[in-house]
Design a protein around this motif. Structure first.
Motif, PDB file in Angstrom:
ATOM      1  N   ASN A   1     -24.737  77.200   0.017  1.00  0.00           N
ATOM      2  CA  ASN A   1     -24.887  76.871  -1.404  1.00  0.00           C
ATOM      3  C   ASN A   1     -23.661  77.265  -2.222  1.00  0.00           C
ATOM      4  O   ASN A   1     -23.729  77.376  -3.450  1.00  0.00           O
ATOM      5  CB  ASN A   1     -26.126  77.547  -1.984  1.00  0.00           C
ATOM      6  N   SER A   2     -22.530  77.453  -1.548  1.00  0.00           N
ATOM      7  CA  SER A   2     -21.310  77.849  -2.245  1.00  0.00           C
ATOM      8  C   SER A   2     -20.859  76.754  -3.207  1.00  0.00           C
ATOM      9  O   SER A   2     -20.946  75.560  -2.892  1.00  0.00           O
ATOM     10  CB  SER A   2     -20.186  78.112  -1.236  1.00  0.00           C
TER      11      SER A   2
ATOM     12  N   MET B   1     -18.336  73.903   3.364  1.00  0.00           N
ATOM     13  CA  MET B   1     -18.071  73.159   4.594  1.00  0.00           C
ATOM     14  C   MET B   1     -18.133  74.074   5.812  1.00  0.00           C
ATOM     15  O   MET B   1     -18.702  73.712   6.851  1.00  0.00           O
ATOM     16  CB  MET B   1     -16.686  72.507   4.510  1.00  0.00           C
ATOM     17  N   LYS B   2     -17.568  75.263   5.700  1.00  0.00           N
ATOM     18  CA  LYS B   2     -17.583  76.206   6.823  1.00  0.00           C
ATOM     19  C   LYS B   2     -19.014  76.622   7.163  1.00  0.00           C
ATOM     20  O   LYS B   2     -19.375  76.737   8.342  1.00  0.00           O
ATOM     21  CB  LYS B   2     -16.728  77.427   6.495  1.00  0.00           C
TER      22      LYS B   2
END
Length: 228
Positions: free
Chosen positions: A119-120, A127-128
């Motif tokens: 949820n960044s 993506m990571k």
């Protein structure tokens, strides 16, 4: 039993150190490299395959061994867009992981990033996290996730913004801020990956920055200041 390590991303910053370390590691009889361009390395224990990652038939048969080290990655600038960056960092690596499961590989060691969260608000760390999640979902027996901070080391191309960010982080780390995002030399990350692969099997293990240094057996203060 013959032990074979597989690397995807061996021409990158971490991957190039990883390749050199694995070729001198007596635990492995051979090292298979699946790459988009030649590494230029000559070694009797090295099996190198230059492939098209968009054509799975060109690389699937070579994803065979005891452990798959995943360190593929690119930048938005080099890829041309965030969508193409996602293809390299996420799609290719997830497809490699699926092939590893099909071919009987037991362990995957993945280079991710500090701050990886699904949820960044930031594309890169989101993506990571999605890459971590989707590789775990392949059903691999053991997944080791390495989450370093910004990487230092000799790059072929200069990244002025990244270098400025690393200098800033080194400065604020001296007063105890943003330790989770401390810069780390690619050599340290490669050593930690190899050590992680030797740990007892666990479904999924995540190694944050300080654990990365401990795995590699290095002092964070000494290595975080190494210049590019």
């Amino acid at each position: 039993m013959k032990n074979n390590a597989i690397i995807a991303g061996a021409t990158g910053l971490v991957g190039s150190y990883l390749l050199r370390q694995l070729l001198s590691d007596e635990a492995y009889d051979s090292v298979t490299v699946i790459t988009r361009r030649p590494t230029g390395v000559q070694n009797p224990r090295l099996k190198e395959y230059v492939v098209d990652f968009d054509d799975a038939s060109s690389w699937e048969p070579f994803v065979k061994g005891e452990v798959l080290f995943l360190c593929l990655g690119t930048t938005r600038a080099r890829a041309g867009s965030t969508s193409q960056q996602y293809v390299v960092d996420h799609d290719y690596q997830v497809e490699l992981a699926k092939a590893a499961v099909t071919n009987g590989v037991r362990t995957i060691v993945l280079v991710s990033s500090a701050g990886a969260k699904p949820n960044s608000p930031f594309f890169y760390t989101r993506m990571k996290a999605e890459t971590e999640r989707d590789i775990e979902a392949t059903g691999i027996g053991s997944l080791k996730i390495i989450r370093p901070g910004p990487l230092t080391g000799p790059r072929k191309e200069k990244r002025k913004a990244e270098q400025a960010g690393i200098r800033f982080l080194n400065l604020v780390n001296r007063i105890g801020l943003f330790r989770k995002y401390s810069p780390v030399h690619a050599e340290v990350v490669a050593a930690a990956m190899i050590k992680a692969a030797r740990l007892p099997d666990a479904k999924t293990e995540v190694f944050e920055l300080l654990q990365v240094f401990r795995l590699a057996g290095h002092d964070p203060a000494a290595f975080s200041k190494r210049a590019e």
